[in-house]
Design a protein around this motif. Structure first.
Motif, PDB file in Angstrom:
ATOM      1  N   GLY A 195       0.825  -1.206   0.000  1.00 46.18           N
ATOM      2  CA  GLY A 195       0.000   0.000   0.000  1.00 46.18           C
ATOM      3  C   GLY A 195       0.859   1.255   0.000  1.00 46.18           C
ATOM      4  N   PHE A 196       0.529   2.180  -0.905  1.00 47.40           N
ATOM      5  CA  PHE A 196       1.280   3.439  -1.022  1.00 47.40           C
ATOM      6  C   PHE A 196       0.373   4.633  -0.767  1.00 47.40           C
ATOM      7  CE2 PHE A 196       3.154   0.354  -3.914  1.00 47.40           C
ATOM      8  CZ  PHE A 196       4.523   0.508  -3.744  1.00 47.40           C
ATOM      9  N   ARG A 197       0.933   5.701  -0.214  1.00 46.18           N
ATOM     10  CA  ARG A 197       0.256   6.999  -0.173  1.00 46.18           C
ATOM     11  C   ARG A 197       0.679   7.772  -1.417  1.00 46.18           C
ATOM     12  NH1 ARG A 197      -3.420   7.121   4.312  1.00 46.18           N
ATOM     13  NH2 ARG A 197      -2.523   5.668   5.802  1.00 46.18           N
ATOM     14  N   THR A 198      -0.252   8.545  -1.990  1.00 47.62           N
ATOM     15  CA  THR A 198       0.034   9.205  -3.273  1.00 47.62           C
ATOM     16  C   THR A 198       0.552  10.628  -3.111  1.00 47.62           C
ATOM     17  OG1 THR A 198      -2.200  10.073  -3.425  1.00 47.62           O
ATOM     18  CG2 THR A 198      -1.815   7.898  -4.390  1.00 47.62           C
ATOM     19  N   LYS A 199       0.929  10.995  -1.921  1.00 45.56           N
ATOM     20  CA  LYS A 199       1.361  12.377  -1.613  1.00 45.56           C
ATOM     21  C   LYS A 199       0.281  13.379  -2.011  1.00 45.56           C
ATOM     22  CE  LYS A 199       5.668  15.021  -1.501  1.00 45.56           C
ATOM     23  NZ  LYS A 199       6.048  14.727  -0.129  1.00 45.56           N
ATOM     24  N   GLY A 200      -0.955  13.004  -1.750  1.00 49.72           N
ATOM     25  CA  GLY A 200      -2.039  13.962  -1.953  1.00 49.72           C
ATOM     26  C   GLY A 200      -2.707  13.945  -3.320  1.00 49.72           C
TER      27      GLY A 200
ATOM     28  N   SER B 145      10.822  -7.030  -4.239  1.00 44.57           N
ATOM     29  CA  SER B 145      11.893  -6.175  -4.791  1.00 44.57           C
ATOM     30  C   SER B 145      11.573  -5.778  -6.218  1.00 44.57           C
ATOM     31  CB  SER B 145      13.248  -6.883  -4.834  1.00 44.57           C
ATOM     32  OG  SER B 145      13.406  -7.709  -3.762  1.00 44.57           O
ATOM     33  N   GLU B 146      11.034  -6.721  -6.975  1.00 41.82           N
ATOM     34  CA  GLU B 146      10.764  -6.424  -8.380  1.00 41.82           C
ATOM     35  C   GLU B 146       9.622  -5.406  -8.507  1.00 41.82           C
ATOM     36  OE1 GLU B 146      12.762  -7.294 -10.699  1.00 41.82           O
ATOM     37  OE2 GLU B 146      11.571  -6.352 -12.286  1.00 41.82           O
ATOM     38  N   ILE B 147       8.595  -5.540  -7.672  1.00 40.46           N
ATOM     39  CA  ILE B 147       7.474  -4.589  -7.697  1.00 40.46           C
ATOM     40  C   ILE B 147       7.984  -3.177  -7.385  1.00 40.46           C
ATOM     41  CG2 ILE B 147       5.385  -3.890  -6.423  1.00 40.46           C
ATOM     42  CD1 ILE B 147       4.787  -6.977  -6.170  1.00 40.46           C
ATOM     43  N   LEU B 148       8.897  -3.094  -6.392  1.00 40.57           N
ATOM     44  CA  LEU B 148       9.442  -1.785  -6.033  1.00 40.57           C
ATOM     45  C   LEU B 148      10.409  -1.269  -7.100  1.00 40.57           C
ATOM     46  CD1 LEU B 148       9.910  -2.381  -2.193  1.00 40.57           C
ATOM     47  CD2 LEU B 148       8.202  -0.919  -3.315  1.00 40.57           C
ATOM     48  N   ALA B 149      11.146  -2.189  -7.712  1.00 38.95           N
ATOM     49  CA  ALA B 149      12.078  -1.788  -8.769  1.00 38.95           C
ATOM     50  C   ALA B 149      11.315  -1.185  -9.950  1.00 38.95           C
ATOM     51  CB  ALA B 149      12.904  -2.992  -9.230  1.00 38.95           C
ATOM     52  N   GLN B 150      10.156  -1.752 -10.259  1.00 36.07           N
ATOM     53  CA  GLN B 150       9.366  -1.217 -11.367  1.00 36.07           C
ATOM     54  C   GLN B 150       8.839   0.179 -11.046  1.00 36.07           C
ATOM     55  OE1 GLN B 150       9.354  -2.426 -14.348  1.00 36.07           O
ATOM     56  NE2 GLN B 150      10.616  -4.117 -13.585  1.00 36.07           N
ATOM     57  N   LEU B 151       8.539   0.425  -9.774  1.00 30.34           N
ATOM     58  CA  LEU B 151       8.106   1.770  -9.379  1.00 30.34           C
ATOM     59  C   LEU B 151       9.264   2.759  -9.564  1.00 30.34           C
ATOM     60  CD1 LEU B 151       5.980   3.672  -8.210  1.00 30.34           C
ATOM     61  CD2 LEU B 151       6.760   3.031  -5.916  1.00 30.34           C
ATOM     62  N   GLU B 152      10.465   2.312  -9.174  1.00 30.89           N
ATOM     63  CA  GLU B 152      11.649   3.168  -9.369  1.00 30.89           C
ATOM     64  C   GLU B 152      11.809   3.530 -10.838  1.00 30.89           C
ATOM     65  OE1 GLU B 152      13.515   4.661  -7.047  1.00 30.89           O
ATOM     66  OE2 GLU B 152      12.089   3.745  -5.651  1.00 30.89           O
TER      67      GLU B 152
ATOM     68  N   VAL C 275       3.430  11.869 -15.246  1.00 31.81           N
ATOM     69  CA  VAL C 275       3.319  10.499 -14.732  1.00 31.81           C
ATOM     70  C   VAL C 275       4.488  10.200 -13.790  1.00 31.81           C
ATOM     71  CG1 VAL C 275       3.359   8.062 -15.366  1.00 31.81           C
ATOM     72  CG2 VAL C 275       2.005   9.679 -16.707  1.00 31.81           C
ATOM     73  N   ALA C 276       5.694  10.594 -14.201  1.00 30.69           N
ATOM     74  CA  ALA C 276       6.870  10.373 -13.355  1.00 30.69           C
ATOM     75  C   ALA C 276       6.715  11.133 -12.027  1.00 30.69           C
ATOM     76  CB  ALA C 276       8.132  10.811 -14.085  1.00 30.69           C
ATOM     77  N   ALA C 277       6.117  12.329 -12.102  1.00 30.71           N
ATOM     78  CA  ALA C 277       5.932  13.124 -10.879  1.00 30.71           C
ATOM     79  C   ALA C 277       4.993  12.400  -9.905  1.00 30.71           C
ATOM     80  CB  ALA C 277       5.369  14.509 -11.232  1.00 30.71           C
ATOM     81  N   ILE C 278       3.955  11.787 -10.442  1.00 32.22           N
ATOM     82  CA  ILE C 278       3.051  11.005  -9.581  1.00 32.22           C
ATOM     83  C   ILE C 278       3.830   9.858  -8.928  1.00 32.22           C
ATOM     84  CG2 ILE C 278       1.089   9.411  -9.557  1.00 32.22           C
ATOM     85  CD1 ILE C 278       0.046  12.164  -9.862  1.00 32.22           C
ATOM     86  N   ALA C 279       4.632   9.151  -9.737  1.00 30.33           N
ATOM     87  CA  ALA C 279       5.411   8.023  -9.212  1.00 30.33           C
ATOM     88  C   ALA C 279       6.348   8.491  -8.106  1.00 30.33           C
ATOM     89  CB  ALA C 279       6.202   7.358 -10.343  1.00 30.33           C
ATOM     90  N   GLN C 280       6.962   9.663  -8.310  1.00 24.95           N
ATOM     91  CA  GLN C 280       7.901  10.176  -7.309  1.00 24.95           C
ATOM     92  C   GLN C 280       7.212  10.479  -5.980  1.00 24.95           C
ATOM     93  OE1 GLN C 280       9.469  13.358  -9.680  1.00 24.95           O
ATOM     94  NE2 GLN C 280      10.418  11.876 -11.086  1.00 24.95           N
ATOM     95  N   GLY C 281       5.911  10.766  -6.055  1.00 21.58           N
ATOM     96  CA  GLY C 281       5.165  11.035  -4.822  1.00 21.58           C
ATOM     97  C   GLY C 281       4.779   9.772  -4.067  1.00 21.58           C
TER      98      GLY C 281
END
Lengths: 429, 425
Positions: free
Chosen positions: A265-270, A337-344, A409-415
């Motif tokens: 679960g992630f928070r979307t930074k608003g 790790s792979e799920i998080l790597a894809q987010l990176e 899209v990248a900005a959303i991911a960074q949040g």
């Protein structure tokens, strides 16, 4: 397609969609009320008690028989959660007048039935009938316990409960088992009276009748309800930008299962439905894990064969994104790790123009299809009712999604901030 | 193409046939923004033993489903991704009797249709890709092992049937799929994925002739017709086991009760058997039936309860089930009600009302593009003209349903499968 929306009484709204596209019409009534831990279960039982019987049709068999007379009409109790609102309703589906065998009208008798079910429940000693309350209390308990049967949904529900334990959002739509067990005819009656007086009532129609005819058919309902109305509850949804703790939490459950479940679960930074970057949030979700061309599907499933499914979904009312996957027990770490790597990768803008385009088209396809389905239209209107965002029609969402850029899209991911990890494992030993 | 108007349903159905035997149906729906296409073969989980020009072939359980996954691979990539990239929402399923590939989209329809027709017609398998898929499907099977609702259904089928392949999971087992090679897939594709054994159905605001022309351009294989299949020796009339029970991680006992029915023939009678079977179920235990309401009032069933008629090649049954604290009590009550109805029949008024409701329910189901496309394909394979259901309904009498109950819904033909919660340790 046009939404005609009007207020019929304080806190009572009608949304009517006129169309001859469908062979049946939707007519529903849904009370919206803030989701509260102590009230969730007792509210949840109300639509089910109401469906058991009413004035002219005092038993469930009589209501069902009446529905059969109306060409196999359906009237279903529905308890839903939208953001931090609980939605308690009766959703009707009736054959459109054009398809009856002898030109009968169905809308008016359907509205009459809905009105009675909503306002004339079977009563004894001034409260709901004890027999109906006892039966539906047992059913509610069974339904709450049955949530563990589908392990995929169960794991997601556990994630939400752990992640939002101190927020209304962490409350399940059906409430807790202990609260359900404590329901009495009196407490259920009080919850019902509260909904009549303070809940926002959303009446929804989608079918071939003009709005004037719908309004006239519902007039008796509104007239009888108006004197019962008090101050209308205010609906809210708190978007928490970041996780509460320093580090993400990990929660592990053990059950006798063959396949493990891994949820993040992630928070979307608003980022949420009320913000300018809402379309980018939708595109991000599709690109990261919402489609068959997404990062998660292509890499975690297709390339590494780590799991049968791995997908991401976002609740845009709450600003939460969740990844759900089914994984072998001993490959959990690798999958995580792979799920998080894809987010990176998405954060770094490491995706092609083609990936961006397919994500956008997938979102566009969803919103362009909304006007072709009565149930999607009903849900769309319910979201609008909860959020208050009526200007965001499906067509408007499509227009905004088409303009989303790779940077957005990248900005959303960074949040995205990892809040909680939930793992469902087998029994040890 | 031929156009046929179904006045009562307000529908226009276009039908054409290519020279190689592929039938194409288009349900044209003006005013809709989305399109739905369904390309199916008469080949499902049941078809494990069949005849080709090289004689009888025995294949492991799960090939039809495995093939469904693998067909998305193309020489240059993956068709699922190609269609998704073109804005479509593609998917596929394998049932006991058919395998179907479909997409829904709101743009790029012709391009997506071209992709759909070509990837299904042109297989591309390698030993490496088969090995990789064994991992993914192995996980799917493991996931299925935890799904109690599916498991209890298969348990019922094992009670009802002695040797019909419907006893076998569509996806197979870890052991059976391990035997699948790229050669197995090519053999099965060659036998079943020929235009003479397939159908294309489309729903949406499209030009039917364009669909027909496109199919003619892309589906160019020779039509060989439908292979002969073997579903084993004739089944006994009765259920082979009365009852089965086991434990899983569930919250409340789940059950499925079934009645074994005669296997239907292809043709219009099949539609009649389907409507009659469903009507019998509605009358006996539907939401407006006295029995359902009595059981509900006693807390023996809840809203998760349902009943339906199902038929597949070589078998048919009526299945009813859901959750119950005492499945045996439900079973006893249902059998008792069947005995009563067999003698006393149904009240004419209730029968008429139930038929009206069933008709309305079926018309409403036509709202769904997916449901309509799948029904049109399935009925083509069954030799049925689906959209005649309003007329077929009219021909069914209360006496017909009573006779059906008396002949087939008997103690001898029934079985009960249960899954109970694990005892707390």
């Amino acid at each position: 397609m046009e939404f005609k929306r009007e207020q019929l009484a304080p806190g009572v709204f009608l949304t009517a969609i006129g169309t001859t596209k469908f062979k049946s019409a939707t007519l529903s009534a849904t009370f919206l009320t803030p989701l509260e831990r102590k009230k969730a279960a007792v509210n949840a039982i109300v639509p089910y008690i109401l469906r058991r019987g009413c004035g002219s049709w005092p038993t469930m068999e009589a209501v069902s028989t009446r529905l059969d007379e109306l060409y196999g009409g359906v009237l279903e109790s529905a308890v839903r959660k939208k953001g931090e609102s609980q939605c308690l309703g009766l959703i009707g589906s009736f054959l459109d007048d054009a398809y009856t065998l002898d030109g009968e009208r169905v809308l008016e008798p359907a509205a009459e039935l809905l009105c009675q079910v909503l306002l004339e429940p079977a009563v004894e000693e001034g409260v709901f009938r004890e027999e109906y309350v006892a039966g539906e209390r047992e059913n509610l308990l069974l339904a709450i316990r049955a949530q563990m049967n589908d392990k995929r949904q169960y794991a997601m529900a556990r994630l939400v409960r752990e992640m939002c334990g101190d927020e209304p959002y962490g409350v399940d739509r059906l409430g807790d088992e202990a609260d359900a067990a404590a329901i009495t005819a009196r407490s259920a009656w009080r919850a019902y009276q509260d909904l009549l007086a303070h809940g926002v009532l959303e009446l929804h129609y989608c079918g071939s009748a003009p709005v004037e005819r719908v309004r006239a058919a519902l007039e008796p309902l509104v007239e009888r309800l108006a004197p019962l109305r008090g101050e209308t509850a205010k609906l809210d949804c708190q978007v928490r930008e970041n996780r509460a703790g320093q580090e993400p939490r990990t929660v592990v459950d053990h059950l006798d299962v063959t396949q493990g479940k891994l949820c993040l679960g992630f928070r979307t930074k608003g980022a949420c439905i009320w913000r300018e970057d809402y379309p980018a949030l939708l595109v991000f979700t599709a690109l990261y894990g919402g489609t068959a061309t997404s990062k998660l599907f292509m890499n975690v499933r297709e390339k590494l064969s780590l799991c049968y499914y791995a997908s991401a979904s976002t609740d845009s009312l709450k600003g939460i994104c969740a990844v759900s996957s089914g994984v072998e027990f001993d490959r959990m770490d690798q999958a995580q790790s792979e799920i998080l790597a894809q987010l990176e990768a998405v954060k770094a803008g490491d995706f092609t123009e083609q990936e961006l385009q397919s994500a956008k088209q997938a979102v566009v396809n969803v919103y362009k299809s909304v006007p072709d389905s009565r149930s999607q239209l009903e849900q769309f209107c319910l979201t609008a009712a909860v959020s208050g965002v009526w200007e965001e029609t499906p067509q408007e969402t499509v227009r905004r999604v088409e303009g989303v850029t790779a940077q957005q899209v990248a900005a959303i991911a960074q949040g995205m901030e990892l809040d909680t990890v939930y793992r469902l494992m087998g029994m040890e030993g | 193409m031929e156009e046929k108007r179904y006045e009562r349903l307000g529908m226009d159905l276009f039908h054409g046939r290519l020279d190689n035997g592929l039938h194409v149906f288009v349900d044209k729906r003006p005013g809709y923004g989305k399109q739905f296409a369904f390309f199916a073969t008469r080949y499902g989980g049941l078809d494990m033993r069949f005849k080709t020009e090289r004689g009888w072939q025995d294949t492991p359980a799960g090939v039809a489903h495995f093939l469904e996954h693998k067909l998305f691979d193309t020489k240059d990539g993956n068709a699922l991704q190609l269609m998704a990239a073109n804005g479509a929402d593609p998917n596929a399923f394998t049932s006991f009797g058919i395998t179907g590939y479909f997409f829904q989209c709101t743009q790029g329809f012709e391009e997506n249709l071209r992709t759909l027709l070509s990837f299904v017609s042109e297989p591309w398998f390698t030993p490496e890709s088969v090995a990789k898929e064994q991992g993914i499907i192995g996980q799917e099977i493991a996931m299925g092992d935890d799904e109690a609702e599916t498991e209890v259904f298969y348990d019922l089928l094992k009670c009802l049937y002695a040797h019909h392949p419907i006893r076998t999971h569509i996806a197979g087992t870890q052991a059976s799929i391990a035997q699948i090679t790229d050669q197995t897939l090519y053999t099965c594709h060659g036998a079943f994925y020929n235009p003479g054994n397939m159908v294309l159905t489309v729903v949406g605001d499209v030009d039917p002739q364009r669909v027909m022309d496109l199919a003619g351009e892309v589906v160019v294989g020779a039509g060989k017709g439908s292979p002969e299949r073997d579903y084993g020796p004739a089944e006994p009339d009765g259920a082979v086991e009365r009852e089965t029970s086991r434990s899983m991680e569930v919250s409340a006992p789940l059950f499925q009760m079934g009645f074994k029915l005669p296997a239907p023939d292809r043709g219009q009678d099949r539609l009649r058997a389907q409507l009659l079977g469903d009507l019998a179920g509605d009358l006996l235990v539907g939401e407006a039936s006295p029995l359902y309401n009595r059981l509900y009032g006693q807390g023996l069933v809840n809203r998760a309860f349902s009943c339906g008629y199902e038929d597949y090649p070589g078998c048919a049954f009526l299945a009813l089930g859901g959750e119950s604290r005492d499945p045996r009590a439900v079973r006893d009550a249902v059998l008792e009600e069947c005995r009563r109805v067999a003698e006393e029949g149904f009240e004419p008024e209730r029968f008429a009302r139930c038929k009206k409701a069933a008709y309305g329910g079926m018309v409403s189901q036509l709202n769904s593009f997916e449901n309509t496309a799948v029904e049109l394909a399935q009925s083509y394979f069954d030799g049925v003209e689906y959209l005649t259901f309003p007329e077929v309904f009219q021909s069914i009498t209360a006496r017909d349903v009573q006779d059906f109950v008396a002949r087939y819904l008997t103690a001898e033909r029934h079985a009960l499968a249960m899954i109970t919660p694990k005892e707390a340790a």
